[in-house]
Scaffold this motif. Structure first.
Motif, PDB file in Angstrom:
ATOM      1  N   SER A   1      16.239 -21.873  59.705  1.00  0.00           N
ATOM      2  CA  SER A   1      14.992 -21.971  58.812  1.00  0.00           C
ATOM      3  C   SER A   1      14.486 -23.459  59.110  1.00  0.00           C
ATOM      4  O   SER A   1      13.079 -23.438  58.937  1.00  0.00           O
ATOM      5  CB  SER A   1      15.733 -21.949  57.521  1.00  0.00           C
ATOM      6  OG  SER A   1      14.808 -22.412  56.295  1.00  0.00           O
ATOM      7  N   GLN A   2      15.243 -24.317  58.993  1.00  0.00           N
ATOM      8  CA  GLN A   2      14.916 -25.774  59.115  1.00  0.00           C
ATOM      9  C   GLN A   2      13.938 -26.174  60.513  1.00  0.00           C
ATOM     10  O   GLN A   2      13.046 -26.393  60.809  1.00  0.00           O
ATOM     11  CB  GLN A   2      15.978 -26.955  59.304  1.00  0.00           C
ATOM     12  CG  GLN A   2      15.694 -28.136  59.005  1.00  0.00           C
ATOM     13  CD  GLN A   2      15.013 -28.412  57.567  1.00  0.00           C
ATOM     14  OE1 GLN A   2      15.416 -27.715  56.522  1.00  0.00           O
ATOM     15  NE2 GLN A   2      13.993 -29.196  57.394  1.00  0.00           N
ATOM     16  N   GLU A   3      14.659 -25.301  61.751  1.00  0.00           N
ATOM     17  CA  GLU A   3      14.131 -25.429  63.017  1.00  0.00           C
ATOM     18  C   GLU A   3      12.741 -24.674  63.093  1.00  0.00           C
ATOM     19  O   GLU A   3      11.643 -25.192  63.547  1.00  0.00           O
ATOM     20  CB  GLU A   3      15.292 -24.699  63.828  1.00  0.00           C
ATOM     21  CG  GLU A   3      14.875 -24.939  65.329  1.00  0.00           C
ATOM     22  CD  GLU A   3      14.797 -26.052  65.846  1.00  0.00           C
ATOM     23  OE1 GLU A   3      14.236 -26.344  66.967  1.00  0.00           O
ATOM     24  OE2 GLU A   3      15.519 -27.006  65.119  1.00  0.00           O
ATOM     25  N   ILE A   4      12.607 -23.433  62.398  1.00  0.00           N
ATOM     26  CA  ILE A   4      11.422 -22.736  62.305  1.00  0.00           C
ATOM     27  C   ILE A   4      10.321 -23.371  61.545  1.00  0.00           C
ATOM     28  O   ILE A   4       9.172 -23.802  62.245  1.00  0.00           O
ATOM     29  CB  ILE A   4      11.599 -21.242  61.611  1.00  0.00           C
ATOM     30  CG1 ILE A   4      12.431 -20.691  62.335  1.00  0.00           C
ATOM     31  CG2 ILE A   4      10.302 -20.813  61.282  1.00  0.00           C
ATOM     32  CD1 ILE A   4      12.983 -19.261  61.641  1.00  0.00           C
ATOM     33  N   HIS A   5      10.868 -24.048  60.383  1.00  0.00           N
ATOM     34  CA  HIS A   5       9.687 -25.112  59.734  1.00  0.00           C
ATOM     35  C   HIS A   5       9.207 -26.086  60.575  1.00  0.00           C
ATOM     36  O   HIS A   5       8.205 -26.379  60.563  1.00  0.00           O
ATOM     37  CB  HIS A   5      10.546 -25.354  58.269  1.00  0.00           C
ATOM     38  CG  HIS A   5       9.488 -26.023  57.407  1.00  0.00           C
ATOM     39  ND1 HIS A   5       9.460 -27.318  57.118  1.00  0.00           N
ATOM     40  CD2 HIS A   5       8.480 -25.508  56.725  1.00  0.00           C
ATOM     41  CE1 HIS A   5       8.356 -27.680  56.473  1.00  0.00           C
ATOM     42  NE2 HIS A   5       7.815 -26.451  55.979  1.00  0.00           N
ATOM     43  N   ASP A   6      10.359 -26.877  61.054  1.00  0.00           N
ATOM     44  CA  ASP A   6       9.899 -28.242  61.741  1.00  0.00           C
ATOM     45  C   ASP A   6       9.357 -28.373  62.989  1.00  0.00           C
ATOM     46  O   ASP A   6       8.630 -28.892  63.429  1.00  0.00           O
ATOM     47  CB  ASP A   6      11.149 -29.031  61.518  1.00  0.00           C
ATOM     48  CG  ASP A   6      11.793 -29.359  60.176  1.00  0.00           C
ATOM     49  OD1 ASP A   6      10.738 -29.234  59.116  1.00  0.00           O
ATOM     50  OD2 ASP A   6      12.843 -29.769  60.031  1.00  0.00           O
ATOM     51  N   ASN A   7       9.964 -27.190  63.473  1.00  0.00           N
ATOM     52  CA  ASN A   7       9.594 -27.168  65.208  1.00  0.00           C
ATOM     53  C   ASN A   7       8.725 -26.151  65.550  1.00  0.00           C
ATOM     54  O   ASN A   7       7.237 -26.238  65.643  1.00  0.00           O
ATOM     55  CB  ASN A   7      10.967 -26.930  65.950  1.00  0.00           C
ATOM     56  CG  ASN A   7      10.633 -27.426  67.074  1.00  0.00           C
ATOM     57  OD1 ASN A   7       9.814 -27.864  67.834  1.00  0.00           O
ATOM     58  ND2 ASN A   7      12.014 -27.757  67.888  1.00  0.00           N
ATOM     59  N   ILE A   8       9.133 -24.760  65.588  1.00  0.00           N
ATOM     60  CA  ILE A   8       8.120 -23.776  65.907  1.00  0.00           C
ATOM     61  C   ILE A   8       6.905 -23.718  65.061  1.00  0.00           C
ATOM     62  O   ILE A   8       5.714 -23.573  65.518  1.00  0.00           O
ATOM     63  CB  ILE A   8       8.703 -22.513  65.871  1.00  0.00           C
ATOM     64  CG1 ILE A   8      10.308 -22.699  66.657  1.00  0.00           C
ATOM     65  CG2 ILE A   8       8.000 -21.437  66.422  1.00  0.00           C
ATOM     66  CD1 ILE A   8      11.097 -21.288  66.643  1.00  0.00           C
ATOM     67  N   GLY A   9       6.950 -23.864  63.757  1.00  0.00           N
ATOM     68  CA  GLY A   9       6.033 -23.622  62.787  1.00  0.00           C
ATOM     69  C   GLY A   9       4.775 -24.731  63.185  1.00  0.00           C
ATOM     70  O   GLY A   9       3.835 -24.377  63.134  1.00  0.00           O
ATOM     71  N   GLN A  10       5.421 -26.017  63.357  1.00  0.00           N
ATOM     72  CA  GLN A  10       4.381 -27.251  63.705  1.00  0.00           C
ATOM     73  C   GLN A  10       3.850 -26.917  64.903  1.00  0.00           C
ATOM     74  O   GLN A  10       2.790 -27.036  65.203  1.00  0.00           O
ATOM     75  CB  GLN A  10       5.298 -28.630  63.798  1.00  0.00           C
ATOM     76  CG  GLN A  10       6.138 -28.997  62.701  1.00  0.00           C
ATOM     77  CD  GLN A  10       5.071 -29.189  61.462  1.00  0.00           C
ATOM     78  OE1 GLN A  10       3.803 -29.658  61.711  1.00  0.00           O
ATOM     79  NE2 GLN A  10       5.361 -29.172  60.129  1.00  0.00           N
ATOM     80  N   VAL A  11       4.533 -26.353  65.932  1.00  0.00           N
ATOM     81  CA  VAL A  11       3.857 -26.100  67.299  1.00  0.00           C
ATOM     82  C   VAL A  11       2.841 -25.287  67.142  1.00  0.00           C
ATOM     83  O   VAL A  11       1.507 -25.480  67.593  1.00  0.00           O
ATOM     84  CB  VAL A  11       4.751 -25.837  68.153  1.00  0.00           C
ATOM     85  CG1 VAL A  11       4.341 -25.289  69.570  1.00  0.00           C
ATOM     86  CG2 VAL A  11       5.907 -26.962  68.464  1.00  0.00           C
ATOM     87  N   LEU A  12       3.087 -23.922  66.349  1.00  0.00           N
ATOM     88  CA  LEU A  12       2.054 -23.175  66.272  1.00  0.00           C
ATOM     89  C   LEU A  12       0.744 -23.751  65.377  1.00  0.00           C
ATOM     90  O   LEU A  12      -0.291 -23.073  65.705  1.00  0.00           O
ATOM     91  CB  LEU A  12       2.564 -21.828  65.518  1.00  0.00           C
ATOM     92  CG  LEU A  12       3.396 -20.874  66.472  1.00  0.00           C
ATOM     93  CD1 LEU A  12       4.257 -19.858  65.577  1.00  0.00           C
ATOM     94  CD2 LEU A  12       2.645 -20.363  67.340  1.00  0.00           C
ATOM     95  N   SER A  13       1.138 -24.336  64.324  1.00  0.00           N
ATOM     96  CA  SER A  13      -0.040 -25.030  63.661  1.00  0.00           C
ATOM     97  C   SER A  13      -1.055 -25.752  64.453  1.00  0.00           C
ATOM     98  O   SER A  13      -2.258 -25.769  64.460  1.00  0.00           O
ATOM     99  CB  SER A  13       0.536 -25.974  62.396  1.00  0.00           C
ATOM    100  OG  SER A  13       1.260 -25.049  61.688  1.00  0.00           O
ATOM    101  N   LEU A  14      -0.298 -26.295  65.300  1.00  0.00           N
ATOM    102  CA  LEU A  14      -0.918 -27.220  66.261  1.00  0.00           C
ATOM    103  C   LEU A  14      -1.952 -26.382  67.336  1.00  0.00           C
ATOM    104  O   LEU A  14      -3.016 -26.718  67.500  1.00  0.00           O
ATOM    105  CB  LEU A  14      -0.060 -28.007  67.243  1.00  0.00           C
ATOM    106  CG  LEU A  14      -0.635 -29.437  67.759  1.00  0.00           C
ATOM    107  CD1 LEU A  14      -1.243 -30.312  66.378  1.00  0.00           C
ATOM    108  CD2 LEU A  14       0.422 -30.086  68.613  1.00  0.00           C
ATOM    109  N   VAL A  15      -1.439 -25.102  67.747  1.00  0.00           N
ATOM    110  CA  VAL A  15      -1.962 -24.501  68.555  1.00  0.00           C
ATOM    111  C   VAL A  15      -3.152 -23.849  67.864  1.00  0.00           C
ATOM    112  O   VAL A  15      -4.372 -23.666  68.491  1.00  0.00           O
ATOM    113  CB  VAL A  15      -0.969 -23.358  69.015  1.00  0.00           C
ATOM    114  CG1 VAL A  15      -1.766 -21.948  69.781  1.00  0.00           C
ATOM    115  CG2 VAL A  15      -0.091 -23.839  69.956  1.00  0.00           C
TER     116      VAL A  15
END
Lengths: 219, 259
Positions: B71-85
């Motif tokens: 959950s933390q990984e999704i929120h902090d990493n993948i989620g952030q990357v997608l938001s940036l995209v």
């Protein structure tokens, strides 16, 4: 028609055996019903010989001594968990004891086969011990041994046989010496009491067969 | 020396008494040792159950920790990357605006889905929001898929300690996941009434006695037992399925919240 006080305990055991016959069969104790019918019939006839035109009840009790061991051997056979060798030894001992009973009746005593009875009681003591030790070693049982019908049957037979062995074994000597207890023949004074114990144990065992039927039946 | 009948009688009675006493003593000893054996068997069973419960709790704890990390990984990493995209896509100046909008929508949906997944995996989120809210979100998502009609009926809210609440919620998730994958149902209803939680569907049901259902159900039942709950399943082929969690009073504190 007369009946000794222990006769009522025999009739109670018979009634419970008949009522719970279905459950008795589940516990492999079905032979108890014919045994109780036979015992009660013998006792009623022996107590009321005048109604049957007889002068003595020895022949009736001799019939019991000849027939009841067969039923008891079936009973113990069903209760004991024997391996192949054990079964063979059991059958051999049964055959020898039956032959002895017939030989005793026709060639040795005839009047009252106390030797056969004593021999049979000694076997009952040994077999009861075997059943009790079998119960004590059982790993699967989750209930107290007091709720096992086999415990009550084996205990009743053990106590009855222990007293009977001494009483019957010494019967000729007791008769010769004219030993009396409570102003009556020693045998007649003692045996009714152990009969009460035996048939009370049977009655309770039959009740337990019904009570613990859920071990075998889904509902 | 010749004994009198009275002496003989005494000897015989004594012999009988001794033999009977020995027999009774042996019977009493047998009862005593049997009872002791029974007690030791019960103690062994109790320890075995305790060990299994501890093992299960440890497994669940490890599972929760793993989920927390994902959950933390999704929120902090993948989620952030997608938001940036997504941000980059919005600020991108290009001729094919329609395609950029569609791509941005897809990324936005992916962010939302990941956020929901992250929330549902995160045990703290479940404890913070309460089981009713997370259940409502879960059912709303299902409703949003357009494949299911759902309902949530709360009569008396149940309050469980956080650890037990998460285990219960994971079991509910598993039941709902089974409904989605296997039942072919179109309706899912959840009802919470005091210490009882009922999940029902109108799917094809199953034969409860089928061995293939055994392991999954056994696992659910073990987890239910770990939180002091009892799991019952009422089902039959083509009759839908009702899963009932009965939480014992010792396992749950009940707080009446009205309707």
């Amino acid at each position: 028609m007369n009946l000794h006080y222990y006769g009522y305990f025999q009739l109670l055991a018979l009634a419970l055996a008949a009522i719970n016959y279905r459950y008795l069969r589940l516990w492999k104790l079905g032979v108890m019903l014919p045994l109780m019918i036979f015992t009660c019939a013998i006792e009623i006839i022996a107590t009321n010989i005048h109604l049957f035109g007889m002068t003595t009840n020895w022949p009736i009790y001799n019939l019991y001594v000849l027939v009841s061991p067969v039923m008891y051997f079936i009973l113990f056979w069903n209760m004991l968990l024997l391996n192949k060798n054990g079964r063979n030894i059991y059958l051999a001992i049964t055959a020898i004891s039956m032959l002895f009973a017939f030989y005793d009746y026709f060639f040795i005593e005839g009047l009252f086969d106390s030797y056969s009875m004593v021999f049979s009681m000694v076997q009952h003591i040994i077999l009861s011990f075997m059943i009790l030790s079998q119960l004590s070693m059982e790993e699967v049982s989750e209930n107290s041994i007091l709720s096992e019908p086999y415990f009550w049957i084996a205990s009743g037979i053990l106590l009855f046989s222990v007293v009977t062995v001494v009483t019957l074994g010494l019967q000729p000597y007791i008769l010769k010496k004219g030993i009396k207890l409570f102003s009556q023949n020693f045998y007649r004074a003692v045996m009714p009491m152990v009969n009460v114990v035996l048939y009370s144990c049977y009655s309770y065992a039959f009740y337990l067969c019904r009570k613990h039927r859920q071990r075998f039946l889904p509902s | 020396m010749q004994e009198t009948p009275a002496e003989v009688l005494t000897i015989i009675v004594a012999v009988i008494f001794i033999l009977v006493a020995i027999s009774v003593f042996l019977l009493v000893m047998l009862i005593y040792f049997n009872n002791r054996k029974l007690r030791s068997i019960k103690e062994r069973e109790r320890m075995k159950a305790q060990f299994q419960r501890t093992l299960l709790e440890t497994q669940l704890e490890v599972q929760e920790q793993t989920m927390r990390e994902i959950s933390q990984e999704i929120h902090d990493n993948i989620g952030q990357v997608l938001s940036l995209v997504n941000l980059n896509l919005k600020t991108l100046s290009t001729f094919d605006e329609d395609k950029i909008h569609k791509t941005s929508d897809l990324v936005h949906k992916a962010i939302n889905d990941l956020r929901n997944l992250s929330k549902s995996l995160n045990p703290e989120n479940i404890s913070k929001q309460g089981i009713i809210q997370v259940l409502r979100n879960e059912l709303d998502q299902l409703e949003g898929s357009g494949k299911f009609s759902t309902s949530l009926d709360v009569q008396d809210e149940m309050e469980l300690p956080a650890g037990k609440l998460i285990i219960l919620y994971r079991m509910i998730q598993e039941v709902i996941s089974n409904i989605i994958r296997h039942s072919g149902a179109s309706e899912i209803s959840v009802k919470i009434d005091r210490n009882m939680l009922v999940i029902a569907d109108n799917g094809k049901g199953f034969n409860n006695g089928t061995p293939s259902n055994g392991l999954g159900l056994q696992n659910l039942k073990q987890r239910a037992a770990a939180i002091g709950a009892e799991l019952n399943i009422e089902t039959a082929p083509h009759k839908g399925t009702i899963v009932i969690f009965n939480i014992h009073e010792s396992g749950a504190e009940i707080r009446s919240t009205g309707r």
